[in-house]
Each structure stands twice: as structure tokens, then as C-alpha cells.
Design a protein around this motif. Structure first.
Motif, mmCIF file in Angstrom:
data_model
loop_
_atom_site.group_PDB
_atom_site.id
_atom_site.type_symbol
_atom_site.label_atom_id
_atom_site.label_comp_id
_atom_site.label_asym_id
_atom_site.label_seq_id
_atom_site.Cartn_x
_atom_site.Cartn_y
_atom_site.Cartn_z
ATOM 1 N N LEU A 106 35.582 35.955 33.931
ATOM 2 C CA LEU A 106 35.299 34.883 35.003
ATOM 3 C C LEU A 106 36.068 33.439 34.286
ATOM 4 O O LEU A 106 37.093 33.250 35.810
ATOM 5 C CB LEU A 106 34.108 34.093 34.700
ATOM 6 N N GLU A 107 36.516 33.523 32.756
ATOM 7 C CA GLU A 107 37.532 32.287 32.984
ATOM 8 C C GLU A 107 38.787 32.615 33.187
ATOM 9 O O GLU A 107 39.804 31.829 33.556
ATOM 10 C CB GLU A 107 37.074 32.231 30.930
ATOM 11 N N LEU A 129 39.474 34.989 35.606
ATOM 12 C CA LEU A 129 40.043 34.801 36.321
ATOM 13 C C LEU A 129 40.822 33.232 37.138
ATOM 14 O O LEU A 129 40.534 33.569 38.255
ATOM 15 C CB LEU A 129 38.602 35.618 36.840
ATOM 16 N N ASP A 130 38.968 32.568 36.905
ATOM 17 C CA ASP A 130 39.516 31.315 37.339
ATOM 18 C C ASP A 130 40.607 31.029 37.115
ATOM 19 O O ASP A 130 41.286 29.694 38.110
ATOM 20 C CB ASP A 130 38.413 30.432 36.968
ATOM 21 N N ALA A 131 41.509 30.832 35.971
ATOM 22 C CA ALA A 131 42.319 30.176 35.220
ATOM 23 C C ALA A 131 43.394 31.198 36.153
ATOM 24 O O ALA A 131 44.274 29.293 36.270
ATOM 25 C CB ALA A 131 42.934 30.517 33.993
ATOM 26 N N ALA A 145 43.189 31.897 38.988
ATOM 27 C CA ALA A 145 42.897 31.473 41.022
ATOM 28 C C ALA A 145 43.722 30.128 40.425
ATOM 29 O O ALA A 145 44.397 29.182 41.545
ATOM 30 C CB ALA A 145 41.526 31.829 41.124
ATOM 31 N N GLU A 146 43.281 29.892 39.775
ATOM 32 C CA GLU A 146 43.982 27.765 39.522
ATOM 33 C C GLU A 146 45.393 27.469 39.511
ATOM 34 O O GLU A 146 46.202 27.493 39.909
ATOM 35 C CB GLU A 146 43.670 27.669 37.938
ATOM 36 N N ARG A 163 42.204 27.791 44.095
ATOM 37 C CA ARG A 163 40.759 27.218 43.391
ATOM 38 C C ARG A 163 41.337 26.413 42.481
ATOM 39 O O ARG A 163 42.062 26.251 41.888
ATOM 40 C CB ARG A 163 40.081 28.354 42.747
ATOM 41 N N THR A 164 40.833 25.217 42.829
ATOM 42 C CA THR A 164 40.098 24.249 42.515
ATOM 43 C C THR A 164 38.940 23.581 42.457
ATOM 44 O O THR A 164 37.733 23.718 42.833
ATOM 45 C CB THR A 164 40.888 22.967 43.130
ATOM 46 N N ARG A 165 39.128 23.180 40.480
ATOM 47 C CA ARG A 165 37.451 23.510 39.593
ATOM 48 C C ARG A 165 36.371 21.787 40.946
ATOM 49 O O ARG A 165 37.696 20.961 40.666
ATOM 50 C CB ARG A 165 37.742 22.940 38.568
#
Length: 72
Positions: free
Chosen positions: A56-57, A59-61, A63-64, A69-71
Motif C-alpha cells: 500500500l505504501e 502504491l501510494d508513493a 500515485a504521488e 493522489r495527494t495526501r
């Protein structure tokens, strides 16, 4: 590890798509959890679910970096 049940709907998908019966699914997920690859969460009434924090980390990285995606 806690005794838990798999969500019957998800279990049926794994059985139909991968040919894994309930016991094989449970053993596989218990092994992954024991190895620290996935984390089991008993949060919902339908049963336990698992997540892979490192995946998940990653994938989030991605996407950023891709600007998707923005957190908050």
C-alpha cells in the motif's frame, strides 16, 4: 494469531478464481501474516480482512509521483 473467519463472499471469489478451498485460503493467509507480509484486521462484522502495508505504501508513493493522489 487470532482465530478468525474469512468473509464468505471473498472466500467464494478466491475459490472460484484460484481454486483454493477455505482451509487452503486460511492457511495461506495465516502464513503470510506470520511472515509479516500482511496484517490481519478484525474490524468489520463480515469477517477478517488483510492488508499488505508495504504494498500500500508503494502504491501510494507511485500515485504521488504520478500526480494522481495527494495526501491530506
Amino acid at each position: 494469531m487470532s482465530e478468525s473467519t474469512l468473509d464468505p463472499d471473498r472466500s467464494a471469489v478466491l475459490e472460484s478464481k484460484l481454486g483454493l478451498d477455505y482451509r487452503r485460503q486460511k492457511r495461506a493467509l495465516d502464513a503470510l501474516e506470520g511472515a509479516g507480509i500482511v496484517v490481519g484486521v478484525d474490524k468489520f462484522k463480515k469477517g477478517r480482512f488483510w492488508r499488505a502495508p508495504e504494498m500500500l505504501e508503494a502504491l501510494d508513493a507511485f500515485a504521488e509521483r504520478a500526480g494522481c493522489r495527494t495526501r491530506s
